[in-house]
Design a protein around this motif. Structure first.
Motif, short mmCIF file in Angstrom:
data_model
loop_
_atom_site.label_atom_id
_atom_site.label_comp_id
_atom_site.label_asym_id
_atom_site.label_seq_id
_atom_site.Cartn_x
_atom_site.Cartn_y
_atom_site.Cartn_z
N ILE A 69 36.60 43.29 31.05
CA ILE A 69 37.10 43.11 32.29
C ILE A 69 35.91 42.30 32.87
O ILE A 69 36.05 41.53 33.89
N GLY A 70 34.58 42.35 32.34
CA GLY A 70 33.53 41.61 33.21
C GLY A 70 33.67 40.15 32.94
O GLY A 70 33.37 39.58 33.67
N ARG A 71 33.99 39.83 31.43
CA ARG A 71 34.17 38.57 31.24
C ARG A 71 35.33 37.94 32.14
O ARG A 71 35.22 36.69 32.38
N ILE A 72 36.32 38.64 32.32
CA ILE A 72 37.53 38.24 33.01
C ILE A 72 37.15 37.80 34.49
O ILE A 72 37.40 36.71 34.86
N PHE A 73 36.42 38.80 35.16
CA PHE A 73 36.04 38.54 36.21
C PHE A 73 35.05 37.37 36.41
O PHE A 73 35.15 36.60 37.63
N ILE A 77 35.83 33.96 38.73
CA ILE A 77 34.93 33.57 39.88
C ILE A 77 34.25 32.33 39.60
O ILE A 77 34.00 31.20 40.47
N PHE A 78 33.84 32.08 38.25
CA PHE A 78 33.18 30.98 37.75
C PHE A 78 34.29 29.36 37.95
O PHE A 78 33.85 28.44 38.73
N ILE A 79 35.36 29.53 37.61
CA ILE A 79 36.45 28.52 37.73
C ILE A 79 36.69 28.34 39.05
O ILE A 79 37.01 27.24 39.56
N ALA A 80 37.04 29.25 39.88
CA ALA A 80 37.32 29.43 41.11
C ALA A 80 36.30 28.69 42.43
O ALA A 80 36.61 27.80 43.16
N VAL A 81 34.85 29.18 42.01
CA VAL A 81 34.11 28.43 42.74
C VAL A 81 33.76 27.00 42.59
O VAL A 81 33.53 26.44 43.43
N GLY A 228 39.03 33.15 50.69
CA GLY A 228 40.09 34.33 50.43
C GLY A 228 40.64 34.16 48.86
O GLY A 228 41.04 34.95 48.36
N ASN A 229 40.55 32.68 48.42
CA ASN A 229 41.20 32.44 46.96
C ASN A 229 40.14 32.27 45.95
O ASN A 229 40.53 31.84 44.95
N VAL A 230 39.14 32.82 46.19
CA VAL A 230 38.00 33.02 45.07
C VAL A 230 38.39 33.70 43.82
O VAL A 230 37.83 33.48 42.87
N LEU A 231 39.47 34.68 43.75
CA LEU A 231 39.74 35.23 42.88
C LEU A 231 41.28 34.68 42.50
O LEU A 231 41.82 35.29 41.40
N ASN A 232 41.61 33.54 43.00
CA ASN A 232 42.76 32.87 42.23
C ASN A 232 42.12 31.54 41.78
O ASN A 232 42.14 30.35 42.47
N ALA A 233 41.98 31.46 40.58
CA ALA A 233 41.49 30.43 39.60
C ALA A 233 42.47 29.46 39.27
O ALA A 233 42.34 28.18 38.54
N GLY A 234 43.97 29.76 39.60
CA GLY A 234 44.92 28.95 39.27
C GLY A 234 45.83 29.15 38.17
O GLY A 234 45.60 28.89 36.97
N PHE A 235 46.72 30.32 38.31
CA PHE A 235 47.60 30.96 37.33
C PHE A 235 48.37 29.71 36.69
O PHE A 235 48.37 29.72 35.52
#
Length: 301
Positions: A69-73, A77-81, A228-235
């Protein structure tokens, strides 16, 4: 009350026009929120939402104990930022450069060309990217081969995959952002540039002291909405392009929820992940709104 009655009688056609939209929002946005209950249940499809046993916060505890789960988060965040950062810098830069063009037909033509990818779905673009980036027959690797560089498996390498996602997303969406920032540039008073020119300011100084400050409100607005989309990295993008070899760098919250909920039928666990993501996103966008008001005195509403 009499004033409110008169106002309602005057504006009732507008309220009627809003009614279909309100009904659709209730049906597709608010009523489905009852499914949040699954985050606190061991959901069993044949027993339904109200027949499945409640297990409290067990799904959330399982989430925190999940080994990856840590790697997934981090991936999310890395891709979204990176997408948010590049998605601000590139459109702002292109808008400023287009604004400097004096031939209107050149500006319109380029603006149209960069806007077209926005209308293409990731299902279509993923096929195009797979062909372009193929290590055996892709045009990019063929060009690299002419330069004496070994073929690179862009979509199969954990080192390259996140950056390919960012670059392709910026290429697809920067045309839309460019139009937004070009519209903001039209609100800048031309007399400011004339006064700066008389004072001896060059184009760079005019950009730094007139153009960018004039664009600041819309930049803050776009940044606030994007945080607000920082956890939406683009499904859509990642789902169509990733594969098991790049799960280490490509697996994000939304793809994880898809696999847990749809492929492995762990509905309660997947709902818990999605609910946690929504709560964090709500907190982030609320904080960004407060910061936008306090730092730049800018209100969205």
């Amino acid at each position: 009350m009499s004033g409110l009655t008169r106002m309602f009688k005057k504006e009732w056609p507008l309220h009627i026009m809003l009614l279909p939209g309100i009904i659709l929002v209730l049906i597709f946005s608010y009523i489905p929120m009852a499914g949040i209950m699954m985050a606190f249940q061991k959901y069993i499809p044949n027993k339904g939402l109200f027949g499945s046993p409640f297990i409290g916060l067990k799904n959330f505890r399982l989430l925190m104990e999940y080994p990856d789960i840590g790697r997934i988060f981090f991936n999310t965040i890395f891709i979204a930022v990176m997408k948010i950062t590049a998605g601000l810098i590139v459109p702002i830069t292109i808008a400023i450069l287009l604004n400097e063009l004096r031939k209107e037909w050149v500006k319109r033509t380029f603006q149209t060309l960069v806007y077209l990818p926005h209308f293409l779905s990731w299902v279509l673009l993923s096929g195009i990217l797979i062909d372009i980036l193929s290590p055996s027959s892709g045009i990019l690797n063929q060009f690299l081969g002419l330069l004496g560089i070994e073929p690179i498996f862009f979509l199969g390498s954990n080192s390259w995959f996140p950056y390919v996602m960012v670059i392709s997303d910026v290429w697809k969406e920067f045309g839309f952002g460019t139009i937004v920032y070009l519209a903001a540039l039209t609100n800048i008073n031309p007399s400011l540039y004339e006064a700066a020119d008389i004072d001896g300011a060059g184009r760079i100084k005019q950009t730094l002291h007139i153009t960018l400050p004039g664009m600041l409100p819309i930049i803050i607005l776009m940044l606030t909405l994007n945080i607000g989309n920082v956890l939406n990295a683009g499904f859509d993008q990642i789902f169509n392009l990733y594969s098991p070899p790049v799960y280490e760098s490509a697996d994000i919250i939304d793809t994880f929820v898809y696999r847990m909920g749809i492929q492995q039928a762990q509905f309660g666990f997947a709902t818990a992940v999605g609910l946690l993501k929504s709560i964090v996103s709500f907190i982030l966008i609320s904080c960004s709104y407060v910061l936008a008001y306090r730092v730049a005195n800018y209100r969205i509403f």
